[in-house]
Write a protein that holds these residues in place. Structure first.
Motif, PDB file in Angstrom:
ATOM      1  N   GLU A 135       0.842  -1.194   0.000  1.00  0.00           N
ATOM      2  CA  GLU A 135       0.000   0.000   0.000  1.00  0.00           C
ATOM      3  C   GLU A 135       0.875   1.241   0.000  1.00  0.00           C
ATOM      4  OE1 GLU A 135      -1.026   0.483   4.712  1.00  0.00           O
ATOM      5  OE2 GLU A 135      -2.156  -1.019   3.592  1.00  0.00           O
ATOM      6  N   VAL A 136       0.274   2.357  -0.342  1.00  0.00           N
ATOM      7  CA  VAL A 136       0.968   3.642  -0.353  1.00  0.00           C
ATOM      8  C   VAL A 136       1.041   4.178   1.071  1.00  0.00           C
ATOM      9  CG1 VAL A 136       0.905   6.012  -1.222  1.00  0.00           C
ATOM     10  CG2 VAL A 136       0.147   4.135  -2.688  1.00  0.00           C
ATOM     11  N   SER A 137       2.203   4.689   1.446  1.00  0.00           N
ATOM     12  CA  SER A 137       2.385   5.321   2.763  1.00  0.00           C
ATOM     13  C   SER A 137       3.359   6.487   2.580  1.00  0.00           C
ATOM     14  CB  SER A 137       2.955   4.317   3.769  1.00  0.00           C
ATOM     15  OG  SER A 137       4.272   3.939   3.390  1.00  0.00           O
ATOM     16  N   ASP A 189      20.830   7.841 -15.272  1.00  0.00           N
ATOM     17  CA  ASP A 189      20.270   7.455 -16.560  1.00  0.00           C
ATOM     18  C   ASP A 189      21.352   6.977 -17.531  1.00  0.00           C
ATOM     19  OD1 ASP A 189      18.059   7.277 -18.446  1.00  0.00           O
ATOM     20  OD2 ASP A 189      19.008   8.985 -19.455  1.00  0.00           O
ATOM     21  N   SER A 190      22.513   7.571 -17.491  1.00  0.00           N
ATOM     22  CA  SER A 190      23.587   7.176 -18.413  1.00  0.00           C
ATOM     23  C   SER A 190      24.074   5.754 -18.141  1.00  0.00           C
ATOM     24  CB  SER A 190      24.764   8.158 -18.324  1.00  0.00           C
ATOM     25  OG  SER A 190      25.348   8.099 -17.039  1.00  0.00           O
ATOM     26  N   CYS A 191      23.804   5.235 -16.949  1.00  0.00           N
ATOM     27  CA  CYS A 191      24.179   3.855 -16.596  1.00  0.00           C
ATOM     28  C   CYS A 191      23.073   2.869 -16.967  1.00  0.00           C
ATOM     29  CB  CYS A 191      24.459   3.750 -15.094  1.00  0.00           C
ATOM     30  SG  CYS A 191      25.773   4.807 -14.518  1.00  0.00           S
ATOM     31  N   LYS A 192      22.013   3.390 -17.575  1.00  0.00           N
ATOM     32  CA  LYS A 192      20.847   2.577 -17.931  1.00  0.00           C
ATOM     33  C   LYS A 192      20.170   1.962 -16.699  1.00  0.00           C
ATOM     34  CE  LYS A 192      22.203   1.467 -22.604  1.00  0.00           C
ATOM     35  NZ  LYS A 192      22.905   2.195 -23.270  1.00  0.00           N
ATOM     36  N   MET A 193      20.225   2.711 -15.597  1.00  0.00           N
ATOM     37  CA  MET A 193      19.546   2.257 -14.383  1.00  0.00           C
ATOM     38  C   MET A 193      18.038   2.362 -14.604  1.00  0.00           C
ATOM     39  SD  MET A 193      19.762   3.816 -10.534  1.00  0.00           S
ATOM     40  CE  MET A 193      18.453   3.473  -9.364  1.00  0.00           C
ATOM     41  N   GLY A 194      17.327   1.347 -14.217  1.00  0.00           N
ATOM     42  CA  GLY A 194      15.880   1.358 -14.278  1.00  0.00           C
ATOM     43  C   GLY A 194      15.317   1.062 -12.904  1.00  0.00           C
ATOM     44  N   SER A 195      14.102   1.487 -12.656  1.00  0.00           N
ATOM     45  CA  SER A 195      13.479   1.199 -11.365  1.00  0.00           C
ATOM     46  C   SER A 195      11.973   1.060 -11.549  1.00  0.00           C
ATOM     47  CB  SER A 195      13.806   2.297 -10.350  1.00  0.00           C
ATOM     48  OG  SER A 195      13.352   3.554 -10.797  1.00  0.00           O
ATOM     49  N   PHE A 196      11.405   0.204 -10.711  1.00  0.00           N
ATOM     50  CA  PHE A 196       9.962   0.032 -10.755  1.00  0.00           C
ATOM     51  C   PHE A 196       9.464  -0.424  -9.401  1.00  0.00           C
ATOM     52  CE2 PHE A 196      11.841  -3.956 -12.048  1.00  0.00           C
ATOM     53  CZ  PHE A 196      11.075  -4.934 -11.432  1.00  0.00           C
ATOM     54  N   ILE A 197       8.186  -0.169  -9.190  1.00  0.00           N
ATOM     55  CA  ILE A 197       7.536  -0.603  -7.965  1.00  0.00           C
ATOM     56  C   ILE A 197       6.290  -1.400  -8.353  1.00  0.00           C
ATOM     57  CG2 ILE A 197       6.360   1.625  -7.740  1.00  0.00           C
ATOM     58  CD1 ILE A 197       6.417   1.147  -4.669  1.00  0.00           C
ATOM     59  N   VAL A 198       6.132  -2.530  -7.708  1.00  0.00           N
ATOM     60  CA  VAL A 198       4.987  -3.404  -7.944  1.00  0.00           C
ATOM     61  C   VAL A 198       4.117  -3.365  -6.687  1.00  0.00           C
ATOM     62  CG1 VAL A 198       4.220  -5.751  -8.439  1.00  0.00           C
ATOM     63  CG2 VAL A 198       6.384  -4.917  -9.411  1.00  0.00           C
ATOM     64  N   PHE A 199       2.900  -2.892  -6.844  1.00  0.00           N
ATOM     65  CA  PHE A 199       1.973  -2.864  -5.718  1.00  0.00           C
ATOM     66  C   PHE A 199       1.192  -4.175  -5.709  1.00  0.00           C
ATOM     67  CE2 PHE A 199       2.960   1.561  -6.032  1.00  0.00           C
ATOM     68  CZ  PHE A 199       2.955   1.983  -4.712  1.00  0.00           C
ATOM     69  N   LEU A 200       1.350  -4.918  -4.630  1.00  0.00           N
ATOM     70  CA  LEU A 200       0.691  -6.210  -4.450  1.00  0.00           C
ATOM     71  C   LEU A 200      -0.636  -5.972  -3.742  1.00  0.00           C
ATOM     72  CD1 LEU A 200       3.835  -8.171  -3.198  1.00  0.00           C
ATOM     73  CD2 LEU A 200       2.994  -7.930  -5.547  1.00  0.00           C
ATOM     74  N   ASN A 201      -1.639  -5.608  -4.525  1.00  0.00           N
ATOM     75  CA  ASN A 201      -2.890  -5.168  -3.942  1.00  0.00           C
ATOM     76  C   ASN A 201      -3.979  -5.247  -5.006  1.00  0.00           C
ATOM     77  OD1 ASN A 201      -4.995  -3.483  -2.876  1.00  0.00           O
ATOM     78  ND2 ASN A 201      -3.487  -2.516  -1.535  1.00  0.00           N
ATOM     79  N   ASP A 202      -5.151  -5.712  -4.652  1.00  0.00           N
ATOM     80  CA  ASP A 202      -6.239  -5.791  -5.617  1.00  0.00           C
ATOM     81  C   ASP A 202      -7.328  -4.746  -5.364  1.00  0.00           C
ATOM     82  OD1 ASP A 202      -7.345  -6.865  -3.342  1.00  0.00           O
ATOM     83  OD2 ASP A 202      -7.911  -8.783  -4.237  1.00  0.00           O
ATOM     84  N   ASP A 203      -6.996  -3.706  -4.610  1.00  0.00           N
ATOM     85  CA  ASP A 203      -7.939  -2.624  -4.338  1.00  0.00           C
ATOM     86  C   ASP A 203      -8.287  -1.922  -5.661  1.00  0.00           C
ATOM     87  OD1 ASP A 203      -9.264  -0.274  -3.657  1.00  0.00           O
ATOM     88  OD2 ASP A 203      -7.889   0.253  -2.049  1.00  0.00           O
ATOM     89  N   GLU A 204      -9.568  -1.836  -5.953  1.00  0.00           N
ATOM     90  CA  GLU A 204     -10.017  -1.244  -7.209  1.00  0.00           C
ATOM     91  C   GLU A 204      -9.634   0.228  -7.346  1.00  0.00           C
ATOM     92  OE1 GLU A 204     -14.153  -2.000  -7.959  1.00  0.00           O
ATOM     93  OE2 GLU A 204     -13.909  -4.147  -7.619  1.00  0.00           O
TER      94      GLU A 204
END
Length: 122
Positions: free
Chosen positions: A6-8, A26-41
């Protein structure tokens, strides 16, 4: 890679700092992502609002309705936030926090450990 349930406020702080670190590297091709494990509509709308409000431009926000997360990652059921820093398939740092445990000092440590996944400067 961040998994969250959840968001906090502490998570928002971490996401903002990871977004900035991603832009900086960015020049190092760093990527980032967040996966929210939640089924709240309502979560998708909440995340769109978060991205707009915090001006997130370099981190990808995604939803996973399977609250256990992708099986191969074996996310702890009691972890509210899990952070994995990896490069070339090798984990360099891994953190898991129960609900309410993620604090400013933890965020500083995680952001400081980003250097572990960047190429060595020559």
């Amino acid at each position: 890679m961040i998994f969250a349930r959840e968001v906090s406020d502490p998570l928002t702080s971490l996401v903002k700092q990871i977004d900035a670190a991603t832009a900086k590297n960015d020049s190092c091709k760093m990527g980032s992502f967040i996966v929210f494990l939640n089924d709240d509509e309502g979560l998708e709308k909440q995340l769109k609002g978060l991205a707009e409000k915090e001006k997130l431009e370099h981190i990808v926000l995604t939803l996973e309705t399977n609250k256990s997360g992708p099986p191969k990652y074996k996310i702890a059921e009691d972890a509210d936030v899990t952070v994995v820093l990896y490069t070339n398939g090798e984990v360099k740092a891994n953190y898991a926090f129960k609900k309410g445990e993620l604090k400013g000092t933890d965020i500083d440590k995680i952001v400081g450990d980003v250097k572990k996944i960047l190429p060595e400067k020559k």
